[in-house]
Design a protein around this motif. Structure first.
Motif, PDB file in Angstrom:
ATOM      1  N   ALA A   1      -4.454  16.413 -22.814  1.00  0.00           N
ATOM      2  CA  ALA A   1      -4.101  16.744 -21.996  1.00  0.00           C
ATOM      3  C   ALA A   1      -2.299  15.742 -21.543  1.00  0.00           C
ATOM      4  O   ALA A   1      -3.259  14.467 -22.196  1.00  0.00           O
ATOM      5  CB  ALA A   1      -5.016  15.772 -20.821  1.00  0.00           C
ATOM      6  N   VAL A   2      -1.964  15.994 -20.463  1.00  0.00           N
ATOM      7  CA  VAL A   2      -1.061  14.842 -20.470  1.00  0.00           C
ATOM      8  C   VAL A   2       0.075  15.226 -19.069  1.00  0.00           C
ATOM      9  O   VAL A   2      -0.091  16.657 -18.833  1.00  0.00           O
ATOM     10  CB  VAL A   2       0.406  15.653 -21.816  1.00  0.00           C
ATOM     11  CG1 VAL A   2       1.065  16.751 -22.047  1.00  0.00           C
ATOM     12  CG2 VAL A   2       1.535  14.622 -22.293  1.00  0.00           C
ATOM     13  N   ALA A   3       1.226  14.611 -18.727  1.00  0.00           N
ATOM     14  CA  ALA A   3       1.067  14.299 -17.805  1.00  0.00           C
ATOM     15  C   ALA A   3       2.983  15.401 -18.225  1.00  0.00           C
ATOM     16  O   ALA A   3       3.593  15.068 -18.202  1.00  0.00           O
ATOM     17  CB  ALA A   3       1.759  13.020 -17.203  1.00  0.00           C
ATOM     18  N   GLY A   4       2.674  16.699 -16.894  1.00  0.00           N
ATOM     19  CA  GLY A   4       3.587  17.235 -17.441  1.00  0.00           C
ATOM     20  C   GLY A   4       3.288  19.066 -17.133  1.00  0.00           C
ATOM     21  O   GLY A   4       2.232  18.856 -16.588  1.00  0.00           O
ATOM     22  N   LEU A   5       4.865  19.235 -16.840  1.00  0.00           N
ATOM     23  CA  LEU A   5       4.723  21.429 -16.943  1.00  0.00           C
ATOM     24  C   LEU A   5       4.714  21.526 -18.863  1.00  0.00           C
ATOM     25  O   LEU A   5       5.528  21.288 -18.942  1.00  0.00           O
ATOM     26  CB  LEU A   5       6.160  21.388 -16.499  1.00  0.00           C
ATOM     27  CG  LEU A   5       6.456  21.744 -14.694  1.00  0.00           C
ATOM     28  CD1 LEU A   5       7.820  22.159 -14.440  1.00  0.00           C
ATOM     29  CD2 LEU A   5       5.242  22.263 -14.204  1.00  0.00           C
ATOM     30  N   VAL A   6       2.819  21.717 -18.620  1.00  0.00           N
ATOM     31  CA  VAL A   6       3.360  22.010 -19.953  1.00  0.00           C
ATOM     32  C   VAL A   6       3.110  23.555 -20.320  1.00  0.00           C
ATOM     33  O   VAL A   6       3.460  24.126 -19.807  1.00  0.00           O
ATOM     34  CB  VAL A   6       1.348  21.622 -20.326  1.00  0.00           C
ATOM     35  CG1 VAL A   6       0.788  22.681 -21.854  1.00  0.00           C
ATOM     36  CG2 VAL A   6       1.178  20.725 -20.195  1.00  0.00           C
TER      37      VAL A   6
END
Lengths: 295, 295
Positions: free
Chosen positions: A60-65
């Motif tokens: 999971a990562v902050a930003g537009l994946v």
């Protein structure tokens, strides 16, 4: 073993599942971001993961994946990892199957599987933190979107030509419903620059201006919730992040105002509650990615 | 045989399916609505349906559908049928299995199964008619909501404290993006009260004020579309109703403006097109209800 990692601006959080037990862990990474040291960051993450025989890893990562590419196109808080092929990297290093998702979407799945959203038919989560994150789990499946960028609810226009949002647009919900939104509202009322944490402390102490700021904040939040119930007609909305955690009264306030605004039938079955997994919701969600289908 | 009926403010439309062929039909009902004659209305509908050995009947109807009760809670255009147990009525009269759904939701399903939305992964439909109807079909399933009132996109706030909407709220998308929205915009520009049909005619003739009205209309429409792509990240958006049918240029205009407003990744795979089923989309959708699962 299965694992989930949540890469944020300050920490990487981990959730490991073995024999139906989940363990969590976190490591600080801010220094790597400041020093633009992606190699050091990845080595630290690998050190936690190695020797654990991980077969499936959720990220999971902050930003537009960008799922097709297996990376993050843009990430305001972790520019360091933009367009780094992170899925491929872990696939090769761990010889594991890797799943990647926006952190707010993953958090929704985490709450659905491990938290306060169990058995919910239509679950919406809102994270009121620095920005406004959101996710939806519909009939057990994450609403991820055809390019993996669904549920950017924070960047829907709620007040056309309104206050500027961090994304560059005007009048986004996030421009009002976020910690910086609260700070702005307080500033406009008092001419004082306080942090959202300070405003929350003042509100909890009964300070008039802080309470007034929360009334205005709630007017926007409840309009955002109205939009959500008019679009999804969900049975559960979970709020997380610093604002509802340290000022939980906001949940009652929001529900009360929502009742004045929404079609009665659209809120007949909805429950609004605090999310349960706190700072590890993204890591739990990343873990849940390893076993879920997407919408 | 399976059948779908779409009960609107002016006509009841029918779609019958047998051996994979679909036939349509419509009957006028405005006089029944004006005379508050629900008995006459139901008899006319039954006359069309009887002797057809209907085993499954889908009903699409304008208004907030209460599925548990099998009726319409509120219907501004057909107040006559509010809280009349219409599902039970047809179940008993036809000895058929009956499914009921809001007309805009049903229309989305109709386009998905019989129209321009086939094979779409995430399909959103918008009907720009008197009001603004919308529907979503996600992985082949209708997003109906836990009380059957999902996708009231027309009544999401896009401009807080904006123009009054027919629903009583302020600043709903419908207050701008609908035939009355277009009429208002034109009036504010020209001080003339014209119907949306007249404004469309003028725009098609190149009239400056009408074209200016469409520019403003499109500014709101494209912001509404931005909200949609930021929430759903769909692969298909279909527009229907008088405005796009008689002024199809609006679709290109809206897409062009949307590109300026939305996150690039959120519109990378989206196609915006005219819906295909026209005035029978609700009837086709009602028919499709007889074979579909819901989300």
């Amino acid at each position: 073993m299965k694992a989930g990692i949540d890469i944020g601006g300050t920490f990487v959080k981990f959730a490991f599942e073995e024999n139906e037990n989940v363990k969590t862990e976190k490591i600080p990474i801010k220094h790597y971001i400041e020093n633009k040291d992606i190699k050091g960051l990845l080595e630290d993450i690998l050190n936690v993961l190695k020797n654990k025989n991980i077969k499936k890893l959720g990220i999971a990562v902050a930003g537009l994946v960008n799922k097709e590419k297996g990376w993050v196109d843009t990430s305001p808080n972790i520019p360091l990892i933009e367009k780094f092929p992170i899925s491929n990297f872990f696939e090769e290093k761990l010889k594991a199957e890797v799943f990647i998702e926006n952190d707010a979407n993953a958090a929704a799945l985490g709450e659905y599987k491990y938290g306060n959203g169990k058995n919910s038919k239509i679950l919406i989560t809102l994270t009121l933190g620095t920005g406004l994150g959101s996710g939806a789990v519909i009939n057990g499946k994450l609403l991820s979107g055809v390019n993996g960028v669904a549920m950017e609810f924070g960047h829907t226009t709620i007040k056309k030509n309104g206050l500027k949002c961090h994304c560059g647009r005007k009048g986004c919900l996030e421009a009002y419903v976020s910690s910086y939104g609260l700070e702005r509202i307080y500033f406009l009322l008092s001419d004082k620059h306080l942090s959202s944490a300070e405003i929350i402390t003042l509100a909890n102490e009964g300070d008039e201006k802080a309470l007034e700021a929360f009334e205005i904040f709630n007017d926007y939040l409840s309009t955002g919730l109205m939009n959500i119930v008019h679009i999804f007609n969900p049975d559960k909305i979970l709020l997380s992040g610093g604002i509802p955690e340290y000022y939980p009264l906001i949940i009652k306030m929001a529900y009360s105002k929502l009742k004045e605004k929404a079609f009665p039938l659209s809120i007949e079955s909805v429950d609004i509650d605090l999310a349960k997994l706190g700072e590890f919701s993204g890591a739990y969600g990343a873990l849940a990615l390893t076993t879920q289908e997407e919408v």
